[in-house]
Design a protein around this motif. Structure first.
Motif, PDB file in Angstrom:
ATOM      1  N   LEU A   4     -19.550  16.996   3.281  1.00  0.00           N
ATOM      2  CA  LEU A   4     -19.629  17.165   2.548  1.00  0.00           C
ATOM      3  C   LEU A   4     -20.393  18.367   1.588  1.00  0.00           C
ATOM      4  CD1 LEU A   4     -20.022  15.329  -0.240  1.00  0.00           C
ATOM      5  CD2 LEU A   4     -21.908  15.431  -0.790  1.00  0.00           C
ATOM      6  N   LEU A   5     -18.825  18.933   0.980  1.00  0.00           N
ATOM      7  CA  LEU A   5     -19.024  20.398   1.164  1.00  0.00           C
ATOM      8  C   LEU A   5     -18.993  20.318  -1.234  1.00  0.00           C
ATOM      9  CD1 LEU A   5     -15.398  21.050   2.370  1.00  0.00           C
ATOM     10  CD2 LEU A   5     -18.055  22.052   2.776  1.00  0.00           C
ATOM     11  N   MET A   6     -20.623  20.679  -1.331  1.00  0.00           N
ATOM     12  CA  MET A   6     -21.014  21.289  -2.539  1.00  0.00           C
ATOM     13  C   MET A   6     -21.201  22.371  -2.675  1.00  0.00           C
ATOM     14  SD  MET A   6     -24.721  20.076  -3.407  1.00  0.00           S
ATOM     15  CE  MET A   6     -24.635  20.782  -4.884  1.00  0.00           C
ATOM     16  N   GLY A   7     -20.969  22.324  -4.820  1.00  0.00           N
ATOM     17  CA  GLY A   7     -21.242  23.702  -4.881  1.00  0.00           C
ATOM     18  C   GLY A   7     -20.530  23.241  -6.230  1.00  0.00           C
ATOM     19  N   VAL A   8     -20.935  24.340  -7.645  1.00  0.00           N
ATOM     20  CA  VAL A   8     -19.765  24.111  -8.390  1.00  0.00           C
ATOM     21  C   VAL A   8     -18.598  24.665  -8.521  1.00  0.00           C
ATOM     22  CG1 VAL A   8     -22.032  25.122  -9.361  1.00  0.00           C
ATOM     23  CG2 VAL A   8     -20.603  26.590  -9.547  1.00  0.00           C
ATOM     24  N   ALA A   9     -17.758  24.111  -9.550  1.00  0.00           N
ATOM     25  CA  ALA A   9     -16.299  24.816  -9.580  1.00  0.00           C
ATOM     26  C   ALA A   9     -16.174  26.068  -9.142  1.00  0.00           C
ATOM     27  CB  ALA A   9     -15.942  24.203 -11.350  1.00  0.00           C
ATOM     28  N   GLY A  10     -15.131  26.908  -8.620  1.00  0.00           N
ATOM     29  CA  GLY A  10     -15.160  27.833  -7.734  1.00  0.00           C
ATOM     30  C   GLY A  10     -15.545  28.278  -6.910  1.00  0.00           C
ATOM     31  N   SER A  80     -18.762  18.533  -6.264  1.00  0.00           N
ATOM     32  CA  SER A  80     -19.706  19.245  -7.015  1.00  0.00           C
ATOM     33  C   SER A  80     -21.174  18.677  -6.320  1.00  0.00           C
ATOM     34  CB  SER A  80     -19.093  18.998  -9.153  1.00  0.00           C
ATOM     35  OG  SER A  80     -19.479  17.754  -8.878  1.00  0.00           O
ATOM     36  N   ALA A  81     -21.182  17.413  -6.289  1.00  0.00           N
ATOM     37  CA  ALA A  81     -22.540  16.700  -6.459  1.00  0.00           C
ATOM     38  C   ALA A  81     -24.069  17.376  -7.637  1.00  0.00           C
ATOM     39  CB  ALA A  81     -22.602  17.052  -5.018  1.00  0.00           C
ATOM     40  N   LEU A  82     -23.382  18.012  -8.092  1.00  0.00           N
ATOM     41  CA  LEU A  82     -24.850  18.590  -9.096  1.00  0.00           C
ATOM     42  C   LEU A  82     -25.984  18.517  -8.756  1.00  0.00           C
ATOM     43  CD1 LEU A  82     -22.450  19.647 -12.051  1.00  0.00           C
ATOM     44  CD2 LEU A  82     -22.137  20.970 -10.330  1.00  0.00           C
ATOM     45  N   LYS A  83     -26.066  17.191  -9.390  1.00  0.00           N
ATOM     46  CA  LYS A  83     -27.383  16.673  -9.466  1.00  0.00           C
ATOM     47  C   LYS A  83     -28.251  16.252  -7.755  1.00  0.00           C
ATOM     48  CE  LYS A  83     -27.908  15.739 -14.263  1.00  0.00           C
ATOM     49  NZ  LYS A  83     -28.500  15.525 -15.721  1.00  0.00           N
ATOM     50  N   TYR A 101     -23.826  23.590   1.017  1.00  0.00           N
ATOM     51  CA  TYR A 101     -23.745  23.883  -0.501  1.00  0.00           C
ATOM     52  C   TYR A 101     -22.691  25.096  -0.204  1.00  0.00           C
ATOM     53  CZ  TYR A 101     -25.623  26.109  -5.111  1.00  0.00           C
ATOM     54  OH  TYR A 101     -26.123  26.547  -5.545  1.00  0.00           O
ATOM     55  N   LEU A 102     -21.711  25.303  -0.734  1.00  0.00           N
ATOM     56  CA  LEU A 102     -21.505  26.783  -1.197  1.00  0.00           C
ATOM     57  C   LEU A 102     -21.833  27.535  -1.901  1.00  0.00           C
ATOM     58  CD1 LEU A 102     -18.181  26.258   0.073  1.00  0.00           C
ATOM     59  CD2 LEU A 102     -19.883  26.602   1.147  1.00  0.00           C
TER      60      LEU A 102
END
Length: 161
Positions: A4-10, A80-83, A101-102
């Motif tokens: 799972l690659l997560m991080g905010v947009a961009g 994104s998996a933000l939380k 996490y990028l």
């Protein structure tokens, strides 16, 4: 294994995920493609999603991860998996899921989003994502400012792929 690659947009989730998938011959799933039309419409108008709006989307992605696990299918999933609560919904500790996490700073993310074409997520939503983000303590954290090929190499090395 599901990565799972997560991080905010961009942050480069899709770019890096597609490259990894191509190199390893694994499928790639972009979490954005699983948003219901109502979510896409909200985001395209610059309206941040609430936890309630993300509920069905997270359920759909959880079902995808469960299916991949049942079928013993390795894959890359960008989300994104933000939380922490979102990540808890997506997978449990006993699942064979690795979290990448990028991490990127606001300036880089803003630049990338302004340059991005043909995507429903607007640069105006970046602030809300950064405010929502709860950085993971249990992820392989990489600097998203690196070139995609360097990130692919780093991820493959960290995962022994």
């Amino acid at each position: 294994m599901v990565v799972l690659l997560m991080g905010v947009a961009g942050s480069g989730k899709t770019t890096v995920g597609k490259r990894l998938a191509q190199e390893l011959g694994w499928p790639f799933y972009d979490g954005d493609a699983f948003h219901p039309p109502a979510n896409v419409e909200k985001m395209s108008r610059g309206i941040p999603l609430t936890d309630a709006a993300r509920e069905g989307w997270l359920t759909t992605l959880r079902q995808l991860i469960e299916k991949l696990q049942r079928e013993k299918q390795s894959a890359f999933v960008a989300c994104s998996a933000l939380k922490h609560a979102y990540r808890d919904r997506l997978f449990s500790p006993h699942d064979d899921v690795r979290l990448i996490y990028l991490k990127a700073d606001h300036g880089l993310l803003q630049k990338r989003l302004k340059e991005r074409k043909g995507h429903f997520f607007t640069a105006e939503l970046l602030t809300s994502q950064l405010e929502t983000l709860e950085e993971p303590a249990d992820a392989i954290t990489l600097d998203a400012a690196k070139e995609p090929d360097a990130l692919v190499t780093d991820i493959r090395s960290a995962l022994g792929l």
